[in-house]
Motif scaffolding. Structure first.
Motif, PDB file in Angstrom:
ATOM      1  N   ARG A   1      48.394  23.802-103.778  1.00 22.53           N
ATOM      2  CA  ARG A   1      49.269  23.962-102.603  1.00 22.53           C
ATOM      3  C   ARG A   1      48.444  24.353-101.375  1.00 22.53           C
ATOM      4  O   ARG A   1      48.622  23.805-100.282  1.00 22.53           O
ATOM      5  CB  ARG A   1      50.324  25.029-102.914  1.00 22.53           C
ATOM      6  CG  ARG A   1      51.327  25.143-101.836  1.00 22.53           C
ATOM      7  CD  ARG A   1      52.521  26.001-102.205  1.00 22.53           C
ATOM      8  NE  ARG A   1      53.144  26.421-100.983  1.00 22.53           N
ATOM      9  CZ  ARG A   1      53.314  27.670-100.606  1.00 22.53           C
ATOM     10  NH1 ARG A   1      52.951  28.650-101.398  1.00 22.53           N
ATOM     11  NH2 ARG A   1      53.869  27.947 -99.451  1.00 22.53           N
TER      12      ARG A   1
ATOM     13  N   TYR B   1      52.150  28.682 -95.673  1.00 22.93           N
ATOM     14  CA  TYR B   1      51.974  29.211 -97.029  1.00 22.93           C
ATOM     15  C   TYR B   1      53.046  30.264 -97.335  1.00 22.93           C
ATOM     16  O   TYR B   1      53.619  30.293 -98.402  1.00 22.93           O
ATOM     17  CB  TYR B   1      50.573  29.818 -97.160  1.00 22.93           C
ATOM     18  CG  TYR B   1      50.321  30.379 -98.534  1.00 22.93           C
ATOM     19  CD1 TYR B   1      50.156  29.523 -99.621  1.00 22.93           C
ATOM     20  CD2 TYR B   1      50.263  31.746 -98.758  1.00 22.93           C
ATOM     21  CE1 TYR B   1      49.952  30.025-100.894  1.00 22.93           C
ATOM     22  CE2 TYR B   1      50.059  32.256-100.024  1.00 22.93           C
ATOM     23  CZ  TYR B   1      49.898  31.386-101.088  1.00 22.93           C
ATOM     24  OH  TYR B   1      49.713  31.888-102.352  1.00 22.93           O
TER      25      TYR B   1
ATOM     26  N   GLU C   1      48.306  28.190-107.356  1.00 31.06           N
ATOM     27  CA  GLU C   1      48.538  27.956-105.919  1.00 31.06           C
ATOM     28  C   GLU C   1      47.419  27.137-105.278  1.00 31.06           C
ATOM     29  O   GLU C   1      47.534  26.747-104.120  1.00 31.06           O
ATOM     30  CB  GLU C   1      48.632  29.310-105.188  1.00 31.06           C
ATOM     31  CG  GLU C   1      49.902  30.084-105.491  1.00 31.06           C
ATOM     32  CD  GLU C   1      51.095  29.418-104.833  1.00 31.06           C
ATOM     33  OE1 GLU C   1      51.229  29.532-103.626  1.00 31.06           O
ATOM     34  OE2 GLU C   1      51.874  28.753-105.552  1.00 31.06           O
TER      35      GLU C   1
ATOM     36  N   ASP D   1      46.507  21.388-100.144  1.00 30.16           N
ATOM     37  CA  ASP D   1      47.385  20.447 -99.436  1.00 30.16           C
ATOM     38  C   ASP D   1      47.685  20.929 -98.019  1.00 30.16           C
ATOM     39  O   ASP D   1      47.680  20.142 -97.065  1.00 30.16           O
ATOM     40  CB  ASP D   1      48.719  20.303-100.188  1.00 30.16           C
ATOM     41  CG  ASP D   1      48.589  19.327-101.337  1.00 30.16           C
ATOM     42  OD1 ASP D   1      47.536  18.667-101.419  1.00 30.16           O
ATOM     43  OD2 ASP D   1      49.529  19.256-102.162  1.00 30.16           O
TER      44      ASP D   1
END
Ligand SMILES: Nc1ncnc2c1ncn2[C@@H]1O[C@H](COP(=O)(O)OP(=O)(O)OP(=O)(O)O)[C@@H](O)[C@H]1O
Length: 295
Positions: A180, A227, A177, A183
């Motif tokens: 991610r 998220y 993760e 980002d």
């Protein structure tokens, strides 16, 4: 004298140690309070008005609904008062349907009851009469209060992003993760947070609430939402401390991630990001207006 000084130093060290435990305790206590609020809500369902949670159902009858839209909330003749004062009526006979992708902006003067309505939608407050139907499980909605909350007690950046879900200090970390999360932080111009926090998994010494600016706190709470990717985000003045460019980025990202939102706020700029405006007149009445969303 030397003995007294040593004793004092020892006592102060113990006080510092205790403060860390108190920080941990505050975070846990907050979760317990949330649990109680939820349990209180379930109890409330059995008396007073009709509140139905029906995560499975996707049946939609609203005229405004298109084939791809699903009903998330349906309120019919809903009235509610302050939990602390049943004679203080906040809304009388509210009828509205909230469908996926039809984002709602709640407006009104200060104290007109915007936050109260969001609490009712989130299930924190009961209604007195009418019908409130929630067609999604409570873990598919996220509520961002006016003042962002960051539990203290040497938590890591990853733990803060996961909050209110709990990542145990020695629990298994999903490193797939990392990209991610990086980002998401970058998309809200928070990429420096990783370096400031010494990485995603280093316990942070400083107090999040006192160190981060109000704008940084709001952007980080939006990272939490992105998220988690809930079906619906309930946002109470969640962009009041960020610039208008950043506000536009936030609403663009929520849409891009397929998150429906109900926002409360004062800024006229918010109108452009929503499809429907619910205006509260502060005297238990309201008006509903379709907005020409250009986002
Ligand atoms: N927990 C509470 N206990 C008692 N009274 C409350 C509580 N929360 C809100 N109120 C009262 O309910 C009324 C509506 O408050 P609410 O916060 O919903 O308004 P608002 O439109 O969100 O205001 P603002 O724009 O200033 O945030 C106010 O008079 C407020 O004082």
């Amino acid at each position: 004298n030397a003995f007294i000084y040593i004793y004092l130093v020892n006592s102060f060290s113990r006080l510092t140690d205790v403060s860390v435990f108190v920080g941990d305790l505050a975070g846990t206590l907050h979760r317990v309070v949330e649990l109680f609020e939820l349990l209180g809500f379930d109890r409330g369902q059995q008396n007073s008005a009709f509140i139905q949670e029906n995560p499975e159902s996707v049946a939609v009858t609203s005229l405004m609904t298109t084939a791809r839209e699903e009903c998330i909330y349906r309120l019919q003749g809903v009235s509610y008062s302050l939990p602390t004062d049943p004679n203080y009526r906040l809304i009388e006979g509210l009828t509205i349907t909230i469908n996926t992708g039809r984002n709602l902006l709640v407006t009104g003067q200060s104290s007109s009851g915007k936050t109260s309505l969001l609490r009712v939608l989130a299930g924190f407050w009961d209604i007195d009469s009418g019908m409130l139907e929630r067609k999604l499980a409570s873990n598919r909605s996220v509520y961002l209060p006016q003042k962002p909350y960051f539990p203290c007690g040497k938590l890591t950046l990853r733990q803060q992003i996961h909050y209110p879900r709990r990542l145990l200090p020695n629990g298994i970390i999903d490193h797939t993760e990392n990209a991610r999360i990086a980002d998401l932080l970058k998309s809200l111009k928070l990429d420096d947070m990783i370096a400031r926090c010494g990485g995603l998994d280093t316990p942070v010494e400083w107090d999040w609430q006192e160190t981060l600016t109000p704008g940084e706190q709001q952007r980080l709470t939006i990272v939490r939402v992105l998220y988690r990717k809930p079906a619906i985000a309930i946002l109470d003045e969640a962009t009041s401390s960020v610039s208008s460019d950043c506000e536009a980025d936030i609403y663009r990202l929520l849409r891009a991630n397929g998150i429906t939102f109900v926002s409360a706020g004062h800024r006229p700029s918010l109108l452009q990001f929503h499809e429907i405006e619910l205006h509260l007149d502060g005297k238990t009445g309201y008006t509903i207006k379709e907005l020409a969303s250009n986002t």
